[in-house]
Write a protein that holds these residues in place. Structure first.
Motif, short mmCIF file in Angstrom:
data_model
loop_
_atom_site.label_atom_id
_atom_site.label_comp_id
_atom_site.label_asym_id
_atom_site.label_seq_id
_atom_site.Cartn_x
_atom_site.Cartn_y
_atom_site.Cartn_z
N ASP A 1 24.16 39.33 -11.21
CA ASP A 1 23.80 40.02 -12.46
C ASP A 1 23.05 39.05 -13.36
OD1 ASP A 1 24.81 42.72 -12.30
OD2 ASP A 1 26.79 41.81 -12.18
N TYR B 1 18.37 38.91 -8.21
CA TYR B 1 19.11 39.18 -9.44
C TYR B 1 19.07 40.69 -9.69
CZ TYR B 1 18.02 34.23 -10.00
OH TYR B 1 17.88 32.88 -9.79
N LYS B 2 20.05 41.17 -10.46
CA LYS B 2 20.02 42.61 -10.75
C LYS B 2 20.52 42.91 -12.15
CE LYS B 2 24.48 43.81 -8.57
NZ LYS B 2 25.39 44.04 -9.69
N ALA B 3 20.16 44.10 -12.61
CA ALA B 3 20.68 44.65 -13.85
C ALA B 3 20.86 46.13 -13.57
CB ALA B 3 19.70 44.44 -15.00
N SER B 4 21.91 46.74 -14.15
CA SER B 4 22.06 48.18 -13.93
C SER B 4 22.38 48.91 -15.22
CB SER B 4 23.11 48.48 -12.86
OG SER B 4 24.11 47.52 -12.86
#
Lengths: 160, 103
Positions: free
Chosen positions: A67, A147-150
């Motif tokens: 994240d 990498y991620k964002a939700s």
């Protein structure tokens, strides 16, 4: 009887000829440059068949994304029309190579994947279809890492 | 033959912003027609945007991109009067290339 069989064979043969003729023409167009050439870069087409988020992440690079607060994912809190959900992904991560957008509960959860060349901002706006309320995930590949964002988007009327 | 993409590219302070509306049904293969027959999947699979022949954005779509795919992106550089083109190809092998002048 014999005549009938022959007619069928002829019909079958005509079909084959028609199909191969069509392919030949497409091939010719490609050679002439009338069909734009697409260098098979980007993600594997199989990534679009993924049924779960972890399957999709694996198909997109085989790594578990971490994240990141450096990714900004803008999407509406409530989407009244699931057929058109505006999404913007922007990140200040350095060395961004790819931005992918996924919708967790869509039958095809990988929505789109964008390759960002040097000189292009790590910024993309698009519109996606959402089948039902679910999280939207922005997956960013930067300097070889994921990498991620939700964000949860409530869908009033599904639009898949 | 598909309808042309609508493209607008404008440069400001050394950054070119591009807005693209590709005209395509983007059928996901799960919708039915009036007779109850499934409409086969028909969607753009890949696109690329070129500035002076150099790729400034490439991408791949699945069936969850909305009908008439819309994109906004920005790249460094770009000069008013130069050409910017957007090309796409769909899962039936149909394709289209359109270009505009940067303003």
């Amino acid at each position: 009887m014999h005549e009938l069989v022959r007619n069928r064979v002829d019909a079958g043969r005509r079909k084959v000829l028609k199909v191969s003729g069509g392919l030949g023409l497409l091939g010719l167009f490609t050679v002439l440059g009338l069909v734009p050439s697409f260098a098979r870069a980007g993600v594997s087409r199989e990534a679009f068949d993924a049924m779960t988020l972890s399957e999709a992440f694996a198909a997109l690079g085989g790594l578990i994304p971490q994240d990141s607060t450096l990714i900004s994912l803008s999407a509406p809190d409530v989407a009244e029309n699931g057929a058109v959900v505006p999404i913007t992904v922007e990140t200040s991560l350095a060395g961004v190579e790819r931005v992918s957008i996924l919708a967790d509960k869509n039958p095809t959860m990988l929505v789109a994947s964008f390759d960002i060349p040097v000189g292009t901002d790590a910024f993309i706006t698009t519109r996606i279809k959402m089948a039902q309320t679910s999280s939207v995930v922005a997956l960013v590949k930067a300097n070889g890492k994921f990498y991620k964002a939700s964000k949860e988007v409530k869908v009033t009327q599904g639009g898949c | 033959m598909q309808s042309p993409s609508k493209i607008r590219a404008s440069v400001k302070d050394g950054v070119t912003e591009v807005r693209v509306l590709m005209q395509h049904e983007m059928d996901n293969g799960r919708r039915k027609d009036e007779a109850g027959k499934l409409i086969p999947a028909w969607y753009i699979t890949e696109f690329k945007a070129l500035y002076n022949g150099r790729a400034v954005l490439t991408g791949q779509f699945g069936t969850s991109v909305s009908k008439n795919p819309y994109l906004v992106f920005r790249f460094r550089g770009g000069t008013a009067g130069d050409k910017l083109s957007v090309a796409w190809i769909d899962n039936k092998g149909e394709s289209r290339t359109d270009e505009v002048l940067i303003v």
